[in-house]
Scaffold this motif. Structure first.
Motif, PDB file in Angstrom:
ATOM      1  N   LEU A   7      35.942  89.035  51.271  1.00  0.00           N
ATOM      2  CA  LEU A   7      34.586  89.491  51.841  1.00  0.00           C
ATOM      3  C   LEU A   7      34.813  90.167  53.159  1.00  0.00           C
ATOM      4  O   LEU A   7      34.313  89.884  54.430  1.00  0.00           O
ATOM      5  CB  LEU A   7      33.447  88.043  52.313  1.00  0.00           C
ATOM      6  N   ARG A   8      36.438  90.945  52.849  1.00  0.00           N
ATOM      7  CA  ARG A   8      36.375  91.527  54.394  1.00  0.00           C
ATOM      8  C   ARG A   8      35.264  92.459  54.856  1.00  0.00           C
ATOM      9  O   ARG A   8      34.371  93.228  54.331  1.00  0.00           O
ATOM     10  CB  ARG A   8      37.671  93.117  53.643  1.00  0.00           C
ATOM     11  N   GLY A   9      35.514  92.139  56.517  1.00  0.00           N
ATOM     12  CA  GLY A   9      33.813  93.078  57.432  1.00  0.00           C
ATOM     13  C   GLY A   9      33.180  91.860  57.124  1.00  0.00           C
ATOM     14  O   GLY A   9      31.724  93.522  57.697  1.00  0.00           O
ATOM     15  N   TYR A  10      32.150  91.845  55.684  1.00  0.00           N
ATOM     16  CA  TYR A  10      30.824  91.439  56.010  1.00  0.00           C
ATOM     17  C   TYR A  10      30.425  90.806  56.392  1.00  0.00           C
ATOM     18  O   TYR A  10      29.377  91.156  57.318  1.00  0.00           O
ATOM     19  CB  TYR A  10      31.590  90.740  54.410  1.00  0.00           C
ATOM     20  N   GLY A  11      30.799  89.975  57.699  1.00  0.00           N
ATOM     21  CA  GLY A  11      30.055  89.258  59.228  1.00  0.00           C
ATOM     22  C   GLY A  11      30.822  90.212  59.983  1.00  0.00           C
ATOM     23  O   GLY A  11      30.939  89.577  61.269  1.00  0.00           O
ATOM     24  N   ALA A  71      41.718  84.974  44.733  1.00  0.00           N
ATOM     25  CA  ALA A  71      41.467  86.632  44.887  1.00  0.00           C
ATOM     26  C   ALA A  71      41.598  86.642  46.563  1.00  0.00           C
ATOM     27  O   ALA A  71      42.287  87.783  47.054  1.00  0.00           O
ATOM     28  CB  ALA A  71      40.798  86.839  44.368  1.00  0.00           C
ATOM     29  N   GLY A  72      40.788  85.330  47.406  1.00  0.00           N
ATOM     30  CA  GLY A  72      41.178  86.038  48.951  1.00  0.00           C
ATOM     31  C   GLY A  72      42.801  86.072  49.142  1.00  0.00           C
ATOM     32  O   GLY A  72      43.003  86.347  50.362  1.00  0.00           O
ATOM     33  N   ASN A  73      43.283  84.875  48.965  1.00  0.00           N
ATOM     34  CA  ASN A  73      44.631  84.324  49.277  1.00  0.00           C
ATOM     35  C   ASN A  73      45.531  85.282  48.668  1.00  0.00           C
ATOM     36  O   ASN A  73      46.184  86.253  49.764  1.00  0.00           O
ATOM     37  CB  ASN A  73      44.822  83.277  48.540  1.00  0.00           C
ATOM     38  N   LEU A 129      48.939  96.860  44.798  1.00  0.00           N
ATOM     39  CA  LEU A 129      47.655  96.722  44.642  1.00  0.00           C
ATOM     40  C   LEU A 129      46.550  95.804  43.810  1.00  0.00           C
ATOM     41  O   LEU A 129      45.567  95.313  44.343  1.00  0.00           O
ATOM     42  CB  LEU A 129      47.005  97.711  46.338  1.00  0.00           C
ATOM     43  N   ALA A 130      46.425  96.794  42.767  1.00  0.00           N
ATOM     44  CA  ALA A 130      45.532  96.672  41.381  1.00  0.00           C
ATOM     45  C   ALA A 130      45.385  95.112  41.389  1.00  0.00           C
ATOM     46  O   ALA A 130      44.519  94.979  41.000  1.00  0.00           O
ATOM     47  CB  ALA A 130      45.581  97.371  40.325  1.00  0.00           C
ATOM     48  N   PRO A 131      46.248  94.537  41.321  1.00  0.00           N
ATOM     49  CA  PRO A 131      45.607  92.872  40.298  1.00  0.00           C
ATOM     50  C   PRO A 131      45.028  92.301  41.793  1.00  0.00           C
ATOM     51  O   PRO A 131      43.860  91.829  41.283  1.00  0.00           O
ATOM     52  CB  PRO A 131      46.978  91.952  40.698  1.00  0.00           C
ATOM     53  N   ALA A 132      45.393  92.683  43.005  1.00  0.00           N
ATOM     54  CA  ALA A 132      45.004  91.675  44.066  1.00  0.00           C
ATOM     55  C   ALA A 132      42.880  92.287  44.538  1.00  0.00           C
ATOM     56  O   ALA A 132      42.560  91.787  44.357  1.00  0.00           O
ATOM     57  CB  ALA A 132      45.524  92.099  45.088  1.00  0.00           C
ATOM     58  N   ARG A 133      42.921  93.830  44.654  1.00  0.00           N
ATOM     59  CA  ARG A 133      41.491  94.336  43.965  1.00  0.00           C
ATOM     60  C   ARG A 133      40.688  94.063  43.752  1.00  0.00           C
ATOM     61  O   ARG A 133      39.371  94.305  43.275  1.00  0.00           O
ATOM     62  CB  ARG A 133      42.379  96.291  43.970  1.00  0.00           C
ATOM     63  N   ASP A 134      41.386  94.033  42.076  1.00  0.00           N
ATOM     64  CA  ASP A 134      40.687  93.448  41.016  1.00  0.00           C
ATOM     65  C   ASP A 134      40.254  92.224  40.987  1.00  0.00           C
ATOM     66  O   ASP A 134      39.170  92.025  40.741  1.00  0.00           O
ATOM     67  CB  ASP A 134      41.676  94.048  39.310  1.00  0.00           C
ATOM     68  N   VAL A 193      39.451  90.642  43.758  1.00  0.00           N
ATOM     69  CA  VAL A 193      38.363  90.732  44.559  1.00  0.00           C
ATOM     70  C   VAL A 193      37.361  91.097  44.229  1.00  0.00           C
ATOM     71  O   VAL A 193      36.298  90.698  44.675  1.00  0.00           O
ATOM     72  CB  VAL A 193      39.246  91.136  46.001  1.00  0.00           C
ATOM     73  N   ALA A 194      37.102  92.024  43.407  1.00  0.00           N
ATOM     74  CA  ALA A 194      36.476  92.675  42.797  1.00  0.00           C
ATOM     75  C   ALA A 194      35.168  91.837  41.613  1.00  0.00           C
ATOM     76  O   ALA A 194      34.132  92.048  42.574  1.00  0.00           O
ATOM     77  CB  ALA A 194      35.852  94.065  42.193  1.00  0.00           C
ATOM     78  N   GLN A 195      35.836  91.646  40.954  1.00  0.00           N
ATOM     79  CA  GLN A 195      35.345  90.023  40.876  1.00  0.00           C
ATOM     80  C   GLN A 195      34.259  89.095  41.580  1.00  0.00           C
ATOM     81  O   GLN A 195      33.447  88.718  41.033  1.00  0.00           O
ATOM     82  CB  GLN A 195      36.444  89.812  39.310  1.00  0.00           C
TER      83      GLN A 195
END
Length: 481
Positions: free
Chosen positions: A86-90, A117-119, A432-437, A439-441
């Motif tokens: 949740l980067r930047g959410y707060g 995902a976050g880790n 980056l793709a595996p982490a990005r995907d 996190v998106a989910q």
């Protein structure tokens, strides 16, 4: 011995092949200090030699580091890595909103796959930004399944990580006594690459129930990391309990440590404890004023940390810069309050570089393995070099340059445990793709569970109206002309 004088390509970095950085400005964070036009030879997992015009084995790869600064990999001693999803959410939160969101309202929404995902994203970001060792203050591990998810991410990113096992939705004296937790700990043997600590806090209480968690950590040889000196949450009362119980040792890291009394700082100093300073967090969230200005008075060893990317990035140059600036700002304010002025800044750039490297190693109990460019230590290295950056020329004071001039865009190479993970500003084999995907989910799931209204309201906390201050001064037209 002859060497390969052609500039290496990423595919040239193969396991077991030695390589040498040539002609760098080397910040050893150790004796003999800063070296000009120096070489650092890496052989296997370790630093084999440091010096000028080193003789190297046959077939050694040569990296021309002229015009660059070679320093130890940086060490983050307190990051809630799972929250990177949740980067930047707060970003507009105060600390109370953080507590409400995670502790009271939505903490139970997060699944093991959200922790993973976050880790994963945070671990990739760590090595990408030159943070070669990160302590994951993982306080959302409600069951061992969550811990497995956190560790799975570490196994996929070849950085150095320490899992701070925590469960903020449970009482530490209960979850550390649970058979499934104890079985998980017994089945995991910490290594230099994947360490293990226990993470929990000690809020004000009369009977000190956290004693049982400290006893478990001590019986199992595990270090403890705990938020301390957080305004209104963890106070001197907690330090009193820990000291009276005999649990204050050099195995304890106190995170923040901003609002403690003289006696509490003395107890930390006397027992060899360390403090993890998260300056950007403390300045914005409100735990208290960043504590280096106090810690240095009592001789307490400090390390640095980023806290959580739900607010801030993992930019460790920013962490160093903010820490040095906050300390000096407080020193000026204290002097001005007494009608005095500061003639020389007590905290220096080299002190903050030490905190970001050796200070972190000391906090993790790994000072004999990482944290400095010393022959025999693990090869965790960061080359700051960018021939196209105006900020990278001239380099006159290397420590100051690292803290106040360089940035993440100037990272040329990152080495962890002798493995080159980034070269010429590009990661090697770390897409980056595996982490990005993942996190998106995770974001899609969390957003759907919260509902759109709660999602938006959580991101934009309501503000009480400001009370206007009466101003007796008014602009008036001159009608006499």
């Amino acid at each position: 011995m002859s060497i390969n004088t052609a500039a290496p390509h990423p595919e040239d970095f193969v396991a077991g092949r030695p390589f040498v950085f040539r002609n760098a400005i080397v910040i050893t964070v150790d004796t003999p200090g800063v070296l000009e036009n120096a070489d650092v030879l890496v052989n296997g997992e370790t630093i084999e030699a440091v010096g000028s015009k080193l003789q190297v084995p046959e077939g050694t790869l040569e990296i021309d580091a002229s015009g660059g600064i070679l320093m130890p990999g940086m060490i983050d001693t307190h990051r809630h890595m799972w929250q990177t999803a949740l980067r930047g959410y707060g970003g507009d939160w105060a600390l109370s909103q953080y507590f409400v969101f995670y502790y009271l309202q939505h903490g139970e929404v997060f699944r093991p796959e959200d922790i993973y995902a976050g880790n994963l994203l945070s671990a990739l970001e760590s090595v990408d930004t030159g943070v070669t060792t990160t302590l994951d203050w993982s306080h959302a591990l409600r069951t061992p399944e969550y811990a497995d998810a956190a560790m799975k991410a570490f196994e996929e990113i070849p950085g150095r990580f320490v899992l701070g096992y925590g469960n903020y939705l449970g009482a530490p004296w209960e979850w550390t006594a649970a058979p499934e937790f104890r079985s998980w700990v017994a089945s995991h043997s910490p290594t230099d690459m994947h360490g293990l600590q226990i993470a929990f806090d000690v809020p004000d209480s009369e009977n000190f129930p956290e004693k049982a968690a400290f006893e478990f950590a001590r019986e199992n040889g595990l270090r403890v990391t705990t938020h301390a000196g957080v305004w209104g949450a963890t106070t001197d009362n907690a330090i009193d309990h820990m000291y009276s119980g005999g649990f204050m040792t050099d195995q304890i890291c106190y995170v923040h440590g901003t609002t403690l009394s003289r006696e509490s700082y003395q107890k930390i100093a006397a027992t060899g404890g360390t403090v993890s300073v998260a300056t950007e967090s403390e300045q914005s969230a409100g735990q208290g004023y960043p504590s280096t200005w106090q810690l240095r008075k009592y001789g307490i060893s400090a390390s640095l940390s980023m806290d959580t990317s739900v607010w801030w990035s993992a930019d460790y140059f920013s962490a160093m810069r903010a820490t040095l600036s906050a300390d000096r700002s407080r020193e000026h304010l204290e002097a001005h309050a007494k009608g005095e002025t500061v003639n020389a800044n007590r905290l220096r750039a080299e002190d903050v570089v030490w905190m970001a490297t050796m200070g972190g190693a000391k906090s993790l109990g790994m000072e004999d393995k990482i944290g400095s460019i010393t022959p025999g230590k693990k090869a965790d290295l960061l080359l700051v070099m960018n021939d196209q950056s105006p900020a990278m020329t001239p380099i006159l004071n290397p420590n100051v340059h690292v803290v106040y001039q360089a940035g993440t865009a100037d990272i040329h190479s990152v080495v962890v445990n002798g493995r080159v993970l980034k070269y010429e500003g590009k990661r090697i084999g770390l897409d980056l793709a595996p982490a990005r995907d993942a996190v998106a989910q995770s974001v899609e799931f969390v957003r759907s569970k919260l509902g759109e209204q709660a999602w938006v309201e959580g991101m934009h906390p309501a503000l009480a109206p400001n009370e206007p201050i009466d101003n007796p001064y008014h602009y008036q037209d001159d009608d006499t002309k």
